[in-house]
Design a protein around this motif. Structure first.
Motif, PDB file in Angstrom:
ATOM      1  N   ASN A 206     -22.820   3.634 124.852  1.00 59.09           N
ATOM      2  CA  ASN A 206     -21.489   3.772 124.251  1.00 59.09           C
ATOM      3  C   ASN A 206     -21.567   4.393 122.863  1.00 59.09           C
ATOM      4  O   ASN A 206     -21.150   3.785 121.878  1.00 59.09           O
ATOM      5  CB  ASN A 206     -20.775   2.412 124.191  1.00 59.09           C
ATOM      6  CG  ASN A 206     -21.598   1.345 123.498  1.00 59.09           C
ATOM      7  OD1 ASN A 206     -22.746   1.577 123.123  1.00 59.09           O
ATOM      8  ND2 ASN A 206     -21.025   0.184 123.291  1.00 59.09           N
ATOM      9  N   PRO A 207     -22.115   5.624 122.756  1.00 63.05           N
ATOM     10  CA  PRO A 207     -22.122   6.271 121.440  1.00 63.05           C
ATOM     11  C   PRO A 207     -20.687   6.523 120.982  1.00 63.05           C
ATOM     12  O   PRO A 207     -19.789   6.677 121.815  1.00 63.05           O
ATOM     13  CB  PRO A 207     -22.845   7.591 121.695  1.00 63.05           C
ATOM     14  CG  PRO A 207     -22.643   7.860 123.143  1.00 63.05           C
ATOM     15  CD  PRO A 207     -22.613   6.513 123.812  1.00 63.05           C
TER      16      PRO A 207
ATOM     17  N   GLY B  52     -28.470  -7.479 116.385  1.00 69.16           N
ATOM     18  CA  GLY B  52     -27.844  -6.267 116.914  1.00 69.16           C
ATOM     19  C   GLY B  52     -27.778  -6.281 118.430  1.00 69.16           C
ATOM     20  O   GLY B  52     -28.373  -7.137 119.087  1.00 69.16           O
ATOM     21  N   MET B  53     -27.053  -5.302 118.976  1.00 69.50           N
ATOM     22  CA  MET B  53     -26.866  -5.307 120.429  1.00 69.50           C
ATOM     23  C   MET B  53     -26.849  -3.897 121.012  1.00 69.50           C
ATOM     24  O   MET B  53     -26.269  -2.986 120.444  1.00 69.50           O
ATOM     25  CB  MET B  53     -25.554  -6.011 120.762  1.00 69.50           C
ATOM     26  CG  MET B  53     -25.322  -6.157 122.250  1.00 69.50           C
ATOM     27  SD  MET B  53     -24.308  -7.581 122.578  1.00 69.50           S
ATOM     28  CE  MET B  53     -24.563  -7.768 124.323  1.00 69.50           C
TER      29      MET B  53
ATOM     30  N   LYS C  93     -23.626   0.036 129.305  1.00 75.82           N
ATOM     31  CA  LYS C  93     -23.286   1.447 129.418  1.00 75.82           C
ATOM     32  C   LYS C  93     -23.537   2.079 128.060  1.00 75.82           C
ATOM     33  O   LYS C  93     -23.110   1.530 127.049  1.00 75.82           O
ATOM     34  CB  LYS C  93     -21.795   1.581 129.776  1.00 75.82           C
ATOM     35  CG  LYS C  93     -21.507   2.638 130.813  1.00 75.82           C
ATOM     36  CD  LYS C  93     -20.031   2.611 131.197  1.00 75.82           C
ATOM     37  CE  LYS C  93     -19.192   3.344 130.171  1.00 75.82           C
ATOM     38  NZ  LYS C  93     -17.761   3.245 130.419  1.00 75.82           N
TER      39      LYS C  93
ATOM     40  N   PHE D 121     -25.762  -2.070 124.645  1.00 75.18           N
ATOM     41  CA  PHE D 121     -24.908  -2.447 125.765  1.00 75.18           C
ATOM     42  C   PHE D 121     -25.370  -1.833 127.080  1.00 75.18           C
ATOM     43  O   PHE D 121     -26.232  -0.958 127.119  1.00 75.18           O
ATOM     44  CB  PHE D 121     -23.463  -2.030 125.467  1.00 75.18           C
ATOM     45  CG  PHE D 121     -22.882  -2.760 124.295  1.00 75.18           C
ATOM     46  CD1 PHE D 121     -22.089  -3.882 124.488  1.00 75.18           C
ATOM     47  CD2 PHE D 121     -23.137  -2.345 123.001  1.00 75.18           C
ATOM     48  CE1 PHE D 121     -21.559  -4.563 123.410  1.00 75.18           C
ATOM     49  CE2 PHE D 121     -22.604  -3.021 121.914  1.00 75.18           C
ATOM     50  CZ  PHE D 121     -21.824  -4.133 122.121  1.00 75.18           C
TER      51      PHE D 121
ATOM     52  N   ARG E 109     -24.227 -12.725 124.716  1.00 80.80           N
ATOM     53  CA  ARG E 109     -23.142 -12.396 123.797  1.00 80.80           C
ATOM     54  C   ARG E 109     -22.762 -13.568 122.887  1.00 80.80           C
ATOM     55  O   ARG E 109     -21.985 -13.386 121.951  1.00 80.80           O
ATOM     56  CB  ARG E 109     -21.917 -11.926 124.586  1.00 80.80           C
ATOM     57  CG  ARG E 109     -22.068 -10.499 125.080  1.00 80.80           C
ATOM     58  CD  ARG E 109     -21.204 -10.213 126.275  1.00 80.80           C
ATOM     59  NE  ARG E 109     -21.431  -8.842 126.739  1.00 80.80           N
ATOM     60  CZ  ARG E 109     -20.610  -7.829 126.469  1.00 80.80           C
ATOM     61  NH1 ARG E 109     -19.510  -8.058 125.788  1.00 80.80           N
ATOM     62  NH2 ARG E 109     -20.880  -6.629 126.885  1.00 80.80           N
TER      63      ARG E 109
END
Lengths: 291, 267
Positions: free
Chosen positions: B105-106, B98-99, B103, B101, B58
Motif C-alpha cells: 500500500n504505497p 511499525g507495520m 497488500k 501490510f 494489530r
C-alpha cells in the motif's frame, strides 16, 4: 455448439443501434445549440468584434453593446463564492467522512447537505431578497442588491456540490492508505491532510470545477440579487454588478434586432468561459491522476 | 504450553502478552492469549482463517483502535510498559512498532516521499536523502529505484512496492516490525527476496509475521505460534493452541491439531 438464436442477434444489434442513436443525439443537440447561438450572434460579432469584450456600455436605445461589466461580475461573483464554499465544503466533507459522530447522525447530516442542492434557485433568490439583503444592510455598507449577497448565495448553492463530491472522493480513498499512514505513527490530522486529501485530490478538484461551472452559469439567484448594473465596473463588493447569465435573463424578453444578436454573442462568451473551465478541470484531473 | 523464557533463554521478551482477550462487540473473538515475543528473533503466527492471528498482530501497534466495536482485556506490555495504559499515546506506540501490510500500500506519492513521509511526521531532523538511501538499501530496493526516486511509488511492480513499504516502515526506525502476510500478493521470486530481507532485518529489529504459508514460517521464523479456531455460538473464536521453537512446531508438536495443521490436513 449451437448458433445464437436469430431473435437474440436481433436484440443485440437493435440495442447497439439504439445506444448509438442516443449518443449521437446528445452530441447533435449540443452542436445544434452552439451553431444556432453562433449564427444568431453573427450580426453582433461583425458589428462589434472583440471590442464587445472590453466595452463597458450596454445601451439598447443607442445600439451600443459591450459586456465587460457582466464578464467581470460573472467571474468575480463565482470566485468569491468558491473562496467561501471550497474551504467550508472541504471541511464538511472531511467531517462527514471521519468517525466523529455516530453513523446514524452522520447519514442524516449527509442527506441534509445534499438537500441543499435540491433547493430551487428561485427560492434562494427570494431568501436572499427578503432575509439576506436586509440583514447585510444592517451590518455592512450594502444599500440594496449587489455583488456581496449574490456571491454569498452562490457560495451556499455550490457548497453541497463540493461537499458531496469531496466526501465521495475522500471515502473512496482505500482504507489501506489510512492504515499505512497511521501505522507509521502519523496522527489523524497528518493522515487526513498529507495522505487522504492528496489521494482524493482529483475528485475534489473535479467537484470544485463542477461547482465553478454551476456558479458561472447560475441565472435566477444572480439576477434577483446582484443588482444588474450592466454599465460600470465597481471594485466594491457592496456595489451592484451583473453577470452574463443575469444580463441574458433580464433582457431577452424585450430584445429585438441587434440587441438579440448582442445577447446571443454574450451567451456564446458565457458558453466559452464554462467550456474553458471544464477543459482546465480535465487537464488538472488527468495530471493529478498520473501521480 | 511451553514457557518461552525457556525456549529462548538469552532473549529478553520485547512484548509480553498476559491473558489477552479481544471482543468485537459482545463476542469474544480471541481468547486467553499468553505470549512472550523474544528480542531480535522472528516470531511467526500461523493458523486457519479466522483464528485471530491478524487481530492479535494489530493489537501490538493499536491499529484495532480504528475499529469502533473493538475492545480488549488483559495485559500487553512492551519493554514492561503497558501498551493499553490510559496515558499511552497510540501514535507513539506505532512509531516504535511499525507495520507492513498484506497488500502493498504505497502512498500515491513519489518513491522518495513514500520513505520521507513517516520520518517527516515523526519530526526527523537528520539528512533526509541519506535516510531515504539507507532505508531503501535496508529493503534491498536501492539498486532498482535509485534513478527514479521522483517517480510514483505506485508505478513499480508489486514486489518492489512491498519492499518500498518495508523501507518506509524501517525509515521510522522502529523497534518491532509487524508483518501481516507480507507475501500474500507477491510472486515466488519477490517472496524469496522479502524472506531474505526478513533474515537481514532481524539483526536490528524484532519481527512478528503472520503467514498462511507454512514453508515460509519454517524458513523465516525462530519461534512459531499456532492459533486455532473453535466455534462458539456459531461464531469463530480464536485461541493460541501452541507456541514453541519453529523446528519443534513443524517436527514434533505437542498438540494433535498443530500436527494436523502443519502437515496440511486442515486449514
Amino acid at each position: 455448439m449451437q448458433p445464437r438464436a436469430a431473435s437474440e442477434r436481433f436484440f443485440d444489434t437493435a440495442f447497439k443501434r439504439l445506444a448509438l442513436i442516443a449518443a449521437l443525439a446528445v452530441a447533435a443537440a449540443l452542436l445544434w445549440i452552439t451553431c444556432i447561438v453562433a449564427l444568431r450572434a453573427l450580426p453582433a460579432l461583425s458589428e462589434f468584434g472583440l471590442e464587445f469584450l472590453v466595452t463597458s456600455t450596454w445601451n439598447p436605445p443607442r445600439n451600443a453593446y459591450g459586456i465587460l461589466p457582466s464578464m467581470y461580475g460573472t467571474v468575480v461573483s463565482s470566485v468569491i463564492a468558491l473562496m467561501i464554499s471550497v474551504p467550508i465544503g472541504l471541511g464538511v466533507a472531511i467531517f462527514l467522512s471521519e468517525d466523529y459522530i455516530p453513523p446514524g447522525v452522520q447519514r442524516i447530516l449527509v442527506f441534509l447537505v445534499e438537500l441543499l442542492a435540491a433547493v430551487p434557485s428561485v427560492v434562494y433568490g427570494l431568501w436572499g431578497i427578503f432575509v439576506l439583503i436586509p440583514f447585510l444592510k444592517e451590518i455592512t455598507p450594502l444599500r440594496g442588491p449587489g455583488m456581496l449577497p449574490a456571491a454569498l448565495i452562490l457560495a451556499v448553492m455550490t457548497l453541497p456540490i463540493i461537499a458531496a463530491l469531496a466526501r465521495d472522493a475522500i471515502s473512496n480513498v482505500p482504507i489501506e492508505l489510512r492504515q499505512a499512514s497511521v501505522g507509521l505513527g502519523a496522527t489523524r490530522w497528518e493522515t487526513i491532510f498529507r495522505v487522504i486529501v492528496p489521494a482524493a485530490s482529483s475528485g475534489i478538484i473535479g467537484g470544485i470545477m463542477l461547482a465553478l461551472g454551476r456558479a458561472l452559469g447560475e441565472t435566477m439567484a444572480a439576477t434577483m440579487l446582484i443588482g444588474n448594473s450592466t454599465n460600470n465596473i465597481s471594485l466594491s463588493v457592496f456595489a451592484p454588478s451583473s453577470t452574463i447569465a443575469a444580463l441574458l435573463a433580464n433582457q431577452f424578453a424585450e430584445a429585438s434586432g441587434l440587441q438579440v444578436a448582442a445577447l446571443m454573442y454574450a451567451a456564446l462568451i458565457l458558453f466559452a468561459i464554462t467550456l474553458v473551465v471544464n477543459i482546465l478541470a480535465q487537464v488538472v484531473i488527468r495530471r493529478l491522476q498520473r501521480i | 504450553m511451553a514457557d518461552e523464557q525457556a525456549i529462548f533463554p538469552d532473549s529478553e521478551p520485547v512484548i509480553d502478552v498476559e491473558n489477552w482477550n479481544v471482543y468485537y462487540g459482545d463476542f469474544l473473538a480471541l481468547k486467553g492469549i499468553f505470549l512472550k515475543v523474544p528480542k531480535n528473533k522472528v516470531t511467526a503466527f500461523i493458523g486457519p482463517s479466522g483464528c485471530g492471528k491478524s487481530t492479535l498482530l494489530r493489537c501490538f501497534n493499536r491499529l484495532n483502535d480504528l475499529i469502533p466495536i473493538f475492545r480488549a482485556e488483559g495485559r500487553m506490555t512492551y519493554h514492561d510498559q503497558d501498551l493499553y495504559a490510559s496515558d499511552v499515546d497510540p501514535v507513539q506506540v506505532r512509531r516504535r512498532i511499525g507495520m507492513v501490510f498484506q497488500k502493498p500500500n504505497p502512498f500515491p506519492k513519489s518513491i522518495y516521499d513514500n520513505i520521507a513521509y513517516g520520518a517527516r511526521v515523526n519530526g526527523y531532523q537528520g539528512d533526509m536523502d541519506e535516510l531515504v538511501e539507507r532505508s531503501l538499501r535496508q529493503a534491498a530496493l536501492w539498486e532498482e529505484v535509485k534513478d527514479k526516486l521522483k517517480q510514483s511509488g505506485t508505478a513499480i511492480s508489486g514486489g518492489q512496492q512491498q519492499r518500498l513499504c518495508i523501507a518506509r516502515t524501517v525509515a521510522v526506525q522502529p523497534d518491532v516490525v509487524l508483518m501481516d502476510e507480507p507475501c500474500a500478493s507477491l510472486d515466488p521470486i519477490s517472496t524469496l527476496k522479502v524472506e531474505e530481507l526478513i533474515h537481514q532485518l532481524k539483526e536490528n529489529y524484532t519481527i512478528i509475521i503472520v503467514t498462511h504459508n507454512m514453508q515460509q514460517a519454517s524458513r523465516v521464523a525462530d519461534l512459531t505460534a499456532f492459533f486455532n479456531v473453535q466455534v462458539v455460538d456459531g461464531k469463530r473464536q480464536g485461541y493460541l493452541a501452541e507456541v514453541d521453537r519453529t523446528e519443534v512446531i513443524f517436527q514434533n508438536p505437542k498438540e494433535e491439531a498443530t500436527q494436523q495443521y502443519v502437515s496440511g490436513r486442515f486449514g
